[in-house]
Design a protein around this motif. Sequence first.
Motif, PDB file in Angstrom:
ATOM      1  N   LEU A  66       0.829  -1.199   0.000  1.00  0.00           N
ATOM      2  CA  LEU A  66       0.000   0.000   0.000  1.00  0.00           C
ATOM      3  C   LEU A  66       0.870   1.258   0.000  1.00  0.00           C
ATOM      4  CD1 LEU A  66      -2.829   1.243   0.146  1.00  0.00           C
ATOM      5  CD2 LEU A  66      -2.699   1.070   2.645  1.00  0.00           C
ATOM      6  N   PHE A  67       1.940   1.254   0.773  1.00  0.00           N
ATOM      7  CA  PHE A  67       2.859   2.392   0.815  1.00  0.00           C
ATOM      8  C   PHE A  67       3.417   2.683  -0.580  1.00  0.00           C
ATOM      9  CE2 PHE A  67       7.222   3.982   1.140  1.00  0.00           C
ATOM     10  CZ  PHE A  67       7.027   5.146   1.875  1.00  0.00           C
ATOM     11  N   ILE A  68       3.875   1.642  -1.253  1.00  0.00           N
ATOM     12  CA  ILE A  68       4.444   1.808  -2.603  1.00  0.00           C
ATOM     13  C   ILE A  68       3.381   2.299  -3.573  1.00  0.00           C
ATOM     14  CG2 ILE A  68       5.479   0.576  -4.554  1.00  0.00           C
ATOM     15  CD1 ILE A  68       6.781  -1.287  -2.430  1.00  0.00           C
ATOM     16  N   HIS A  69       2.184   1.720  -3.481  1.00  0.00           N
ATOM     17  CA  HIS A  69       1.086   2.125  -4.369  1.00  0.00           C
ATOM     18  C   HIS A  69       0.745   3.604  -4.186  1.00  0.00           C
ATOM     19  CE1 HIS A  69      -2.707   1.886  -6.583  1.00  0.00           C
ATOM     20  NE2 HIS A  69      -3.273   2.502  -5.564  1.00  0.00           N
ATOM     21  N   LEU A  70       0.641   4.028  -2.934  1.00  0.00           N
ATOM     22  CA  LEU A  70       0.225   5.405  -2.651  1.00  0.00           C
ATOM     23  C   LEU A  70       1.291   6.428  -3.031  1.00  0.00           C
ATOM     24  CD1 LEU A  70      -1.529   4.934   0.825  1.00  0.00           C
ATOM     25  CD2 LEU A  70      -2.618   5.214  -1.413  1.00  0.00           C
ATOM     26  N   LEU A  71       2.521   5.996  -3.100  1.00  0.00           N
ATOM     27  CA  LEU A  71       3.594   6.921  -3.469  1.00  0.00           C
ATOM     28  C   LEU A  71       3.418   7.479  -4.875  1.00  0.00           C
ATOM     29  CD1 LEU A  71       6.915   5.341  -2.105  1.00  0.00           C
ATOM     30  CD2 LEU A  71       5.912   7.551  -1.444  1.00  0.00           C
ATOM     31  N   PHE A  72       2.747   6.712  -5.740  1.00  0.00           N
ATOM     32  CA  PHE A  72       2.768   7.061  -7.156  1.00  0.00           C
ATOM     33  C   PHE A  72       1.404   7.371  -7.756  1.00  0.00           C
ATOM     34  CE2 PHE A  72       6.453   4.320  -6.310  1.00  0.00           C
ATOM     35  CZ  PHE A  72       7.475   5.180  -6.692  1.00  0.00           C
ATOM     36  N   PHE A  91       2.600   8.089   6.410  1.00  0.00           N
ATOM     37  CA  PHE A  91       3.938   8.359   5.875  1.00  0.00           C
ATOM     38  C   PHE A  91       3.884   8.915   4.450  1.00  0.00           C
ATOM     39  CE2 PHE A  91       5.275   5.223   9.192  1.00  0.00           C
ATOM     40  CZ  PHE A  91       6.055   6.108   9.915  1.00  0.00           C
ATOM     41  N   VAL A  92       2.998   8.374   3.610  1.00  0.00           N
ATOM     42  CA  VAL A  92       2.896   8.878   2.239  1.00  0.00           C
ATOM     43  C   VAL A  92       2.322  10.297   2.234  1.00  0.00           C
ATOM     44  CG1 VAL A  92       1.771   8.583   0.001  1.00  0.00           C
ATOM     45  CG2 VAL A  92       2.743   6.598   1.177  1.00  0.00           C
ATOM     46  N   SER A  93       1.287  10.544   3.027  1.00  0.00           N
ATOM     47  CA  SER A  93       0.695  11.890   3.053  1.00  0.00           C
ATOM     48  C   SER A  93       1.694  12.911   3.582  1.00  0.00           C
ATOM     49  CB  SER A  93      -0.580  11.898   3.899  1.00  0.00           C
ATOM     50  OG  SER A  93      -0.307  11.563   5.252  1.00  0.00           O
ATOM     51  N   ALA A  94       2.522  12.503   4.544  1.00  0.00           N
ATOM     52  CA  ALA A  94       3.534  13.413   5.074  1.00  0.00           C
ATOM     53  C   ALA A  94       4.626  13.674   4.037  1.00  0.00           C
ATOM     54  CB  ALA A  94       4.138  12.831   6.355  1.00  0.00           C
ATOM     55  N   LEU A  95       5.086  12.603   3.366  1.00  0.00           N
ATOM     56  CA  LEU A  95       6.128  12.754   2.347  1.00  0.00           C
ATOM     57  C   LEU A  95       5.652  13.605   1.174  1.00  0.00           C
ATOM     58  CD1 LEU A  95       7.584   9.136   2.246  1.00  0.00           C
ATOM     59  CD2 LEU A  95       8.851  11.199   2.879  1.00  0.00           C
ATOM     60  N   ARG A  96       4.378  13.441   0.794  1.00  0.00           N
ATOM     61  CA  ARG A  96       3.865  14.121  -0.393  1.00  0.00           C
ATOM     62  C   ARG A  96       3.086  15.396  -0.058  1.00  0.00           C
ATOM     63  NH1 ARG A  96       0.790  10.058  -4.235  1.00  0.00           N
ATOM     64  NH2 ARG A  96       0.911  11.944  -5.513  1.00  0.00           N
ATOM     65  N   ASN A  97       3.001  15.707   1.239  1.00  0.00           N
ATOM     66  CA  ASN A  97       2.281  16.903   1.681  1.00  0.00           C
ATOM     67  C   ASN A  97       0.826  16.898   1.201  1.00  0.00           C
ATOM     68  OD1 ASN A  97       2.022  19.353   3.058  1.00  0.00           O
ATOM     69  ND2 ASN A  97       2.537  20.551   1.236  1.00  0.00           N
ATOM     70  N   LYS A  98       0.146  15.778   1.436  1.00  0.00           N
ATOM     71  CA  LYS A  98      -1.260  15.619   1.058  1.00  0.00           C
ATOM     72  C   LYS A  98      -2.143  15.583   2.309  1.00  0.00           C
ATOM     73  CE  LYS A  98      -0.242  15.144  -3.320  1.00  0.00           C
ATOM     74  NZ  LYS A  98      -0.623  16.172  -4.312  1.00  0.00           N
ATOM     75  N   LYS A  99      -3.392  15.943   2.135  1.00  0.00           N
ATOM     76  CA  LYS A  99      -4.352  15.852   3.236  1.00  0.00           C
ATOM     77  C   LYS A  99      -4.567  14.380   3.588  1.00  0.00           C
ATOM     78  CE  LYS A  99      -6.886  20.034   1.847  1.00  0.00           C
ATOM     79  NZ  LYS A  99      -6.510  20.866   3.006  1.00  0.00           N
ATOM     80  N   ARG A 100      -4.837  14.126   4.855  1.00  0.00           N
ATOM     81  CA  ARG A 100      -5.093  12.750   5.289  1.00  0.00           C
ATOM     82  C   ARG A 100      -6.286  12.708   6.244  1.00  0.00           C
ATOM     83  NH1 ARG A 100       0.091  13.942   7.227  1.00  0.00           N
ATOM     84  NH2 ARG A 100       0.174  14.510   9.444  1.00  0.00           N
ATOM     85  N   VAL A 101      -7.013  11.592   6.195  1.00  0.00           N
ATOM     86  CA  VAL A 101      -8.230  11.397   6.975  1.00  0.00           C
ATOM     87  C   VAL A 101      -8.188  10.009   7.596  1.00  0.00           C
ATOM     88  CG1 VAL A 101     -10.751  11.120   6.829  1.00  0.00           C
ATOM     89  CG2 VAL A 101      -9.616  12.970   5.564  1.00  0.00           C
TER      90      VAL A 101
END
Length: 357
Positions: A66-72, A91-101
């Motif tokens: 899931l981590f790898i999938h969400l990265l891209f 971790f992905v939302s933090a790395l990519r500066n995306k909103k998270r819920v």
Amino acid sequence: MTNDLTYDQRMQRICGSLGESGYEVTLVGRALSTSLPLVDFPFKQIRLNCWYTKGKLMYLEFNLRLFIHLLFVKTDCICAVDLDTILPVYFVSALRNKKRVYDAHELFTEQKEIVTRPLIHKLWLKVERFAVPRFKYGYTVNQFIIDEFNRRYGVRYKMVRNLPRLIRTDTQQSTERFFIYQGAVNEGRSFETLIPAMKQVDCKLIICGNGNFFNQAKVLIKANGLEDKVEMKGSVPPNELRELTPKAYAAVMLFEQTGLNQYYSLANRFFDYIMAGIPQVCVAYPEYKAINDQYNVAHLINDTSTETIATALNKLLRDDVLYNTMQENARKARQALNWSAEEKVLLSFYQQLFETA
């Protein structure tokens, strides 16, 4: 989420409402060897293939995939459904500066299968303590979980209850009376006492669902000589379940009291039975009692012993006045206890989320 996409009605409702309102939604789940072909919805669905199907290695592998999938993937916001997907989303939302819920279907760390295993409980508590305070935005299914998250971590989530869409259920009951259980066949759902109770009840029980107690339930059925009286259907697609449930005479809604998650639960099947217009035998835990005090749709019991369950089931079979009253009340209650109000809360939540800088 780690669930099979075919059977998660809550996520189908949530993603469907968002998709119908103009959002581009992708629901990510897990591919299983038993997975049925995906049904078309107003949102995209993706299944991740994993080598491992259960236990710690399954969670580890799925989270890595899931981590790898969400990265891209192209996204503005990522939603973690329950604690078992929260780390890669964070971790992905933090790395990519995306909103998270965070969508908490339950108080994950207070499930019986978690709290009764000290090392497992300690591990998931560490995950919860690390991640939940980092999710400012979220929603869950009842007020208790909202208050508990606020007490533990200072977050204040919205409530989006597990209510079904309003549907017509004019199906006539089957000529053969039967009780129905629908939902996960998991630890803590009182199968150890429900199945033996059926020896004292002149009626069939149909169990629709799968889970970590499925094989043990089959053993219990055989050990009690109930092969002709208790039928285990396994996982049943939601559209088939909506046709079957109204045909039942009544339903069962049981949880053991082990763990706060069970005691303060508000399961979707409680409302599914109401939508089907059938009475139910239900535990008298706070969330269910509060609703039943208002609508009187369930025969409440104070414990889940074999004798108590058998007595309650027989009460519904033999007391026509009680049964007919609860049946009529359920048909009235479903006009209020349905998805239309919850959908507005959900859409308002995401509208405000995307308006926030």
